[in-house]
Design a protein around this motif. Structure first.
Motif: not given
Lengths: 152, 192
Positions: A59-67, B29-32, B35-43, B56-62
């Motif tokens: 939870a909250g990961a998508m918002q943190r990605l936006d940030q 918008g394109a970034f969003r 992210v919606e398409r791939h973030a879950t899988y990447l995480w 894991a979350e840090d890696l996905v952001q990076e």
């Protein structure tokens, strides 16, 4: 029970063998049960791994990605601003150095072209063509002195 | 049979390559959508590699931030390219830490026993399937990397070697050892 060809089975399974080598391994597999078992286990393991569910995004990961996106954009703006500031500073410094240099150069040029002072030329015989043209008193005096001395 | 369309493609939304290009130019918008398409899988992959929700979350952001800088050459799908970035960063993360012990996931949704404890019991988990993180938890980080890139992304030995910066022979031997460990551990789960 293993076979000395077992190291080829993985490469065969992964499609990494050249055609001629692949045919050799296929012929071997027809005759070697341990290698056939190994091949079946590779397939089974792949099926297990590829069907294993992935952990859900917290939870909250998508918002943190936006940030994180916002932070990147801000850094990009700051980077551009710092470049512009540095460029403006460089121009200003350059102007502060260059303009006085230009003024000094112009000044030196001007001084090299002006008429010599009287004391610099009073004892010097002017060129004949200058004697009649020049109205400078210093030159007239020099002419008189030269004429007087030449008579004696 | 055509590959299933990614979410949004059926509605005329640009494909991943175009989204990547637009996101790199600052289109939020394109970034969003990416992210919606791939973030879950990447995480999920990141967690399988690190066994740690925070990492894991840090890696996905990076990974997404690195993707914005460009470098996609079209040699594979955008998702595969993202996974390669993620796996490389997981390797870099590990190298910056001298003592890396599997930690309990920090997020509230994944409270579990410490990783690596006990042998899996097929009888006890007939209804609860093993997730990928659990399956790979017993492997070393290097072995997890090759398993992810080969089994999930289908990369060739050469591509994996290139992604990890190791010789092809190293990829083969790591893959072999990783599969042996997993086969021994999860033989009871495999279909006969």
């Amino acid at each position: 029970m293993t076979c000395d060809q077992s190291d080829q089975v993985q490469a065969y399974y992964d499609g990494e063998l050249p055609a001629e080598r692949r045919a050799v391994v296929e012929a071997h597999l027809r005759q070697c049960e341990p290698c056939r078992v190994q091949l079946a286990q590779l397939r089974g393991l792949s099926g297990l791994l590829q069907s294993a569910p992935l952990r859900a995004l917290p939870a909250g990961a998508m918002q943190r990605l936006d940030q994180a996106w916002e932070a990147v954009q801000e850094r990009a703006v700051l980077r551009i601003s710092s470049w512009l500031t540095a460029a403006a500073a460089a121009v200003l410094i350059g102007a502060l150095i260059w303009i006085p240099m230009q003024n000094r150069h112009a000044s030196e040029l001007a001084s090299s072209q002006r008429e010599p002072d009287v004391w610099q030329t009073v004892a010097v015989m002017p060129a004949p063509e200058q004697r009649e043209e020049s109205g400078d008193q210093g030159i007239v005096l020099a002419q008189w002195m030269a004429d007087e001395l030449s008579v004696r | 049979m055509a590959a299933p369309a990614a979410p949004g493609e059926a509605l005329g939304v640009p494909d991943d390559i175009e989204l990547l290009r637009q996101a790199g130019q600052g289109n939020h918008g394109a970034f969003r959508i990416l992210v919606e398409r791939h973030a879950t899988y990447l995480w999920g992959v990141a967690h399988a590699l690190t066994a740690n929700a925070h990492d894991a979350e840090d890696l996905v952001q990076e990974t997404f931030i690195a993707a914005l800088k460009g470098g996609f050459r079209g040699e594979a799908s955008v998702r595969t390219w993202l996974v390669k970035i993620l796996v490389r960063r997981a390797g870099m993360l590990r190298r910056t830490r001298w003592h890396r012990m599997p930690r309990v996931a920090l997020d509230q949704a994944h409270e579990q026993e410490p990783a690596g404890g006990g042998e899996p019991n097929p009888a006890a988990t007939t209804e609860a399937r093993l997730d990928l993180s659990e399956m790979l938890d017993s492997l070393s980080p290097e072995h997890r990397q090759v398993i992810v890139l080969r089994e999930l992304q289908g990369l060739s030995y050469e591509q994996i070697a290139d992604a990890l910066g190791v010789p092809r022979g190293t990829v083969e031997s790591r893959l072999h050892r990783a599969r042996e460990q997993l086969r021994t551990r999860y033989e009871g789960y495999m279909e006969k």
